[in-house]
Design a protein around this motif. Structure first.
Motif, short mmCIF file in Angstrom:
data_model
loop_
_atom_site.label_atom_id
_atom_site.label_comp_id
_atom_site.label_asym_id
_atom_site.label_seq_id
_atom_site.Cartn_x
_atom_site.Cartn_y
_atom_site.Cartn_z
N TYR A 35 -3.17 -3.52 -7.85
CA TYR A 35 -2.87 -4.49 -6.81
C TYR A 35 -3.72 -5.72 -7.05
O TYR A 35 -4.77 -5.66 -7.70
N GLN A 41 -5.76 -14.33 0.72
CA GLN A 41 -4.37 -13.89 0.91
C GLN A 41 -4.28 -12.37 1.03
O GLN A 41 -5.28 -11.66 1.01
N LYS A 42 -3.03 -11.91 1.18
CA LYS A 42 -2.80 -10.47 1.30
C LYS A 42 -3.04 -9.77 -0.03
O LYS A 42 -2.98 -10.37 -1.10
N VAL A 43 -3.24 -8.48 0.06
CA VAL A 43 -3.26 -7.64 -1.13
C VAL A 43 -1.80 -7.36 -1.52
O VAL A 43 -0.99 -6.97 -0.68
N PHE A 45 1.10 -5.71 -4.36
CA PHE A 45 1.39 -4.73 -5.40
C PHE A 45 1.73 -5.43 -6.71
O PHE A 45 2.49 -6.41 -6.74
N LEU A 106 -3.40 6.60 -0.84
CA LEU A 106 -3.85 5.92 -2.05
C LEU A 106 -5.36 5.76 -2.00
O LEU A 106 -5.92 5.34 -0.98
N PHE A 108 -8.39 3.72 -3.44
CA PHE A 108 -8.63 2.44 -4.10
C PHE A 108 -10.04 2.36 -4.67
O PHE A 108 -11.00 2.86 -4.08
N VAL B 4 4.61 -6.23 8.15
CA VAL B 4 3.39 -5.68 8.73
C VAL B 4 2.62 -6.84 9.35
O VAL B 4 2.25 -7.78 8.66
N GLN B 33 -2.52 3.27 6.15
CA GLN B 33 -3.94 3.31 5.85
C GLN B 33 -4.63 2.07 6.42
O GLN B 33 -4.04 0.98 6.44
N PHE B 35 -8.13 -0.29 5.94
CA PHE B 35 -9.18 -0.63 4.99
C PHE B 35 -10.11 -1.67 5.60
O PHE B 35 -9.70 -2.50 6.41
N GLN B 37 -12.47 -4.71 4.14
CA GLN B 37 -12.90 -5.50 2.98
C GLN B 37 -14.19 -6.20 3.34
O GLN B 37 -14.22 -7.04 4.25
N PHE B 86 -7.72 -4.52 7.00
CA PHE B 86 -6.30 -4.51 6.63
C PHE B 86 -5.67 -3.18 7.01
O PHE B 86 -6.29 -2.13 6.84
N LEU B 98 2.33 0.45 -1.24
CA LEU B 98 1.83 0.02 0.06
C LEU B 98 2.13 -1.46 0.27
O LEU B 98 1.99 -2.27 -0.65
N PHE B 100 0.76 -4.49 2.56
CA PHE B 100 -0.41 -4.84 3.35
C PHE B 100 -0.08 -5.89 4.40
O PHE B 100 0.76 -6.77 4.18
N GLY B 101 -0.79 -5.79 5.53
CA GLY B 101 -0.76 -6.87 6.50
C GLY B 101 -1.69 -7.99 6.06
O GLY B 101 -2.38 -7.90 5.03
N SER B 102 -1.73 -9.05 6.86
CA SER B 102 -2.55 -10.21 6.53
C SER B 102 -4.01 -10.05 6.94
O SER B 102 -4.85 -10.88 6.59
#
Lengths: 117, 110
Positions: A35, A41-43, A45, A106, A108, B4, B33, B35, B37, B86, B98, B100-102
């Motif tokens: 990823y 910004q967003k993560v 894929f 998942l 990470f 999302v 999930q 997370f 960061q 997230f 997956l 992800f949201g913002s």
């Protein structure tokens, strides 16, 4: 607790150079992901990999990118000729196997920060 | 694809306060999930919670899959809780990645 490890934690490179990011998935896991997260910004894929071939890839994953499992433990992401816009955090993830791909958690790694100058 | 949405986008708290972060999703999911960061960019797994409630220390999470939302609760917040939270979902069906949201940017002030 088993974990996904990534190296390097931070790499700085010049535009046009090749970069290889390395991941060691959890030892009994067989399905792997990369990823990417551009700063702020967003993560997103990039690609998934199973049974020594790409399972799925996004539109971001163009010909500049490649993935490989060169041995029994490493999973690598190569960027052939880096561009400024490749600067991002790159995250590796893994799951036990194909049966978990639709439901499983998942796991990470902590990420590799790539800075392209 | 699945949408999302996370709220609030930003949250500033005084140390010791409690908070609730929300994640709404637009379709049925097989996996959700949460997370954290941290300021160094590292992504820390918090919860795997496709449904139900889980707790881990000062953090807990609840997913109501039938109503398509999940909540993350942080109690007695500490400055080390700062960072971006997230949620990420795996849509039911053939999806294997997956989404992800913002994120919610949390700042805990001393």
């Amino acid at each position: 607790e088993p974990e996904v490890t990534q190296t390097p934690s931070h790499q700085v490179t010049q535009m046009g150079q090749e970069v290889i990011l390395r991941c060691v998935p959890i030892s009994n896991h067989l399905y792997f992901y990369w990823y990417r997260q551009i700063l702020g910004q967003k993560v997103e894929f990039l690609v998934s990999f199973y049974n020594n071939e790409i399972s799925e890839k996004s539109e971001i994953f163009d010909d500049q990118f490649s993935v490989e499992r060169p041995d029994g433990s490493n999973f690598t992401l190569k960027i052939r000729s880096t561009k400024l816009e490749d600067s991002a955090m790159y995250f590796c993830a893994s799951i036990p196997g194909l049966a978990h791909a639709n439901t499983g958690e998942l796991f990470f790694g902590e990420g590799s920060r790539l800075t392209v100058l | 694809g699945i949408q999302v949405e996370q709220s609030p986008p930003d949250l500033i708290l005084q140390e010791g306060a409690n908070s609730t972060l929300r994640c709404n999703f637009s379709d049925s999911v097989n996996n959700l999930q949460w997370f954290h960061q941290n300021p160094w960019g590292q992504l820390i797994n918090l919860f795997y919670i496709p449904s139900g409630t889980k707790q881990n220390g000062r953090l807990s999470a609840t997913t109501v899959a039938t109503e398509r939302y999940s909540l993350l609760y942080i109690s007695s917040s500490q400055t080390t809780d700062s960072g971006v939270y997230f949620c990420a979902v795996l849509r039911s069906g053939s999806a294997r990645q997956l989404t992800f949201g913002s994120g919610t940017q949390l700042t805990v002030l001393p």
